[in-house]
Design a protein around this motif. Structure first.
Motif, mmCIF file in Angstrom:
data_model
loop_
_atom_site.group_PDB
_atom_site.id
_atom_site.type_symbol
_atom_site.label_atom_id
_atom_site.label_comp_id
_atom_site.label_asym_id
_atom_site.label_seq_id
_atom_site.Cartn_x
_atom_site.Cartn_y
_atom_site.Cartn_z
ATOM 1 N N ALA A 163 0.819 -1.211 0.000
ATOM 2 C CA ALA A 163 0.000 0.000 0.000
ATOM 3 C C ALA A 163 0.857 1.267 0.000
ATOM 4 O O ALA A 163 0.363 2.339 0.355
ATOM 5 N N HIS A 164 2.111 1.154 -0.386
ATOM 6 C CA HIS A 164 3.019 2.299 -0.364
ATOM 7 C C HIS A 164 3.726 2.464 -1.705
ATOM 8 O O HIS A 164 3.851 1.510 -2.490
ATOM 9 N N ARG A 230 9.260 6.688 1.434
ATOM 10 C CA ARG A 230 8.054 5.856 1.505
ATOM 11 C C ARG A 230 6.823 6.746 1.670
ATOM 12 O O ARG A 230 6.730 7.542 2.602
ATOM 13 N N PRO A 232 2.350 6.990 1.318
ATOM 14 C CA PRO A 232 1.106 6.210 1.239
ATOM 15 C C PRO A 232 0.586 6.175 -0.191
ATOM 16 O O PRO A 232 0.951 7.004 -1.032
ATOM 17 N N GLU A 233 -0.273 5.231 -0.448
ATOM 18 C CA GLU A 233 -0.810 5.049 -1.797
ATOM 19 C C GLU A 233 -1.504 6.305 -2.311
ATOM 20 O O GLU A 233 -1.438 6.642 -3.504
ATOM 21 N N ASP A 234 -2.157 7.046 -1.403
ATOM 22 C CA ASP A 234 -2.908 8.228 -1.839
ATOM 23 C C ASP A 234 -2.029 9.470 -1.994
ATOM 24 O O ASP A 234 -2.538 10.575 -2.157
#
Length: 395
Positions: A163-164, A230, A232-234
């Motif tokens: 998710a990263h 790193r 987050p996905e968003d």
């Protein structure tokens, strides 16, 4: 300062063609408000900032209060002004110094425009109101050490891990990088080039000022380093894929330069005109000599032409008819003309012109950077060449 004439029989030396008559009263009010800010806040301090090579961060909030950050954007706390009003603001800011207009351009035309056009609602609401107020500063990470005019060859990469997103790479000549709170970073992914919002306190992100510089000294340009950053996905900007995204932002910045360059040129001309009327040699003001008058006339003509061009392009932008090749036309012409005006203005000051007591050489030095960023003369020439021949000559 200005040699503008309120009355009299002849044209105004500062607005020979009466271009003011082409502006609305509201457009003139916007311009005068920014001009007053430059006269009060920038002119008394710019020589010190330039000599010390500093950009006062407190100006960010002041520029936010002035309403010039994200000036052309609608909603999310942004001023929502017209393209012409934004252009007039750029002209006045760069009459003070190119570094000030560059701050507004990087913040609004690049970083804020990217978020406004391509961000999610959460990203827009999270960043744009604070950036419009100057409470948060953004930078725009596209150019790399080996990928300036050819951003498609960028080496910065983003890989997906669960998710990263993990970013690695280096960006160079990034305005505001070391004072920014968020970086818009463009990187290659398995799905093409994408944009990411990187809070600058994220582990693995660092920014180093590029110094010493001979140009844009009252501004901040940096090298950005991303090592296993790193996110987050968003963090990805969801609204665009490929170079269309960053290029559209660059066109916003190039538009502001069309106006800004004429502001720098105008400041050079007006200071040279005032000096020529005061400075005496051989028993009379040097403005009485034919060669000096020719220099001043040539400057005035090019400034009036360049300002008229900027206004026409601004009207096209406001009407929705402007094409990106026409922005290249304006940027190439006006910056090229502004540099020649700055250099010629310096000669009127003689030896005195190489000091910070007079603005032309400072403007000339800054304009060398303006000429290079957001597309070099060569790049814009080839954009225009392709437009008129239908043949791409980049490769």
């Amino acid at each position: 300062m200005s040699e503008r004439r309120k009355g009299g029989r002849g044209p105004d030396p500062g607005d020979f063609l009466d271009l003011d008559a082409l502006l609305s009263e509201e457009e003139k009010r916007v311009r005068e408000r920014v001009r007053e800010f430059v006269d009060r806040r920038i002119r008394p301090n710019i020589n010190e900032w330039y000599e010390r090579a500093v950009f006062p961060r407190e100006l960010a909030r002041e520029l936010g209060e002035l309403g010039v950050l994200g000036m052309h954007l609608e909603g999310y706390g942004c001023p929502g002004r017209s393209a012409v009003e934004y252009g007039l603001a750029c002209m006045e800011l760069e009459a003070g110094d190119s570094g000030l207009r560059t701050f507004v351009s990087v913040q609004g035309s690049l970083a804020m425009s990217a978020i406004h056009r391509f961000g999610s609602e959460e990203q827009k609401n999270g960043w744009l109101p604070r950036m419009a107020r100057g409470e948060a500063i953004g930078c725009f990470g596209l150019t790399e050490p080996g990928a300036g005019s050819d951003p498609a060859s960028m080496q910065t990469r983003a890989r997906k891990e669960g998710a990263h997103w993990i970013l690695n790479g280096t960006k160079r000549w990034i305005g505001l990088g070391s004072i920014a709170d968020v970086a818009v970073v463009w990187a290659k992914t398995d799905d093409g080039i994408r944009g990411f919002l990187v809070p600058t306190d994220t582990p693995g992100f660092s920014a180093t000022n590029i110094e010493p510089k001979l140009s844009m000294r009252a501004s901040v340009q940096c090298e950005l380093h991303l090592e296993e950053v790193r996110l987050p996905e968003d963090a990805m900007l969801p609204g665009v894929k490929g170079l269309r995204g960053p290029f559209s932002c660059l066109n916003e910045a190039r538009y502001g330069i069309i106006w800004g360059a004429m502001g720098a040129a105008r400041d050079c001309y007006e200071s040279a005109l005032a000096y020529a009327k005061e400075r005496e040699q051989f028993g009379k003001p040097i403005a009485s000599f034919q060669l000096v008058q020719k220099k001043l006339v040539d400057m005035m003509i090019e400034i009036q032409k360049g300002t008229l061009l900027a206004l026409h392009i601004g009207r096209m932008k406001d009407s929705g008819t402007l094409k990106h090749q026409q922005i290249s036309f304006g940027k190439l012409n006006n910056v090229r003309a502004a540099i020649e005006i700055a250099r010629e203005a310096r000669t009127i000051f003689g030896g005195n012109g190489v000091t910070l007591d007079h603005p032309p050489l400072r403007h000339a030095s800054n304009l060398e950077s303006v000429r290079t960023y957001e597309g070099t003369d060569e790049v814009h020439t080839l954009i225009l060449g392709e437009a008129i021949t239908g043949i791409e000559a980049f490769r």
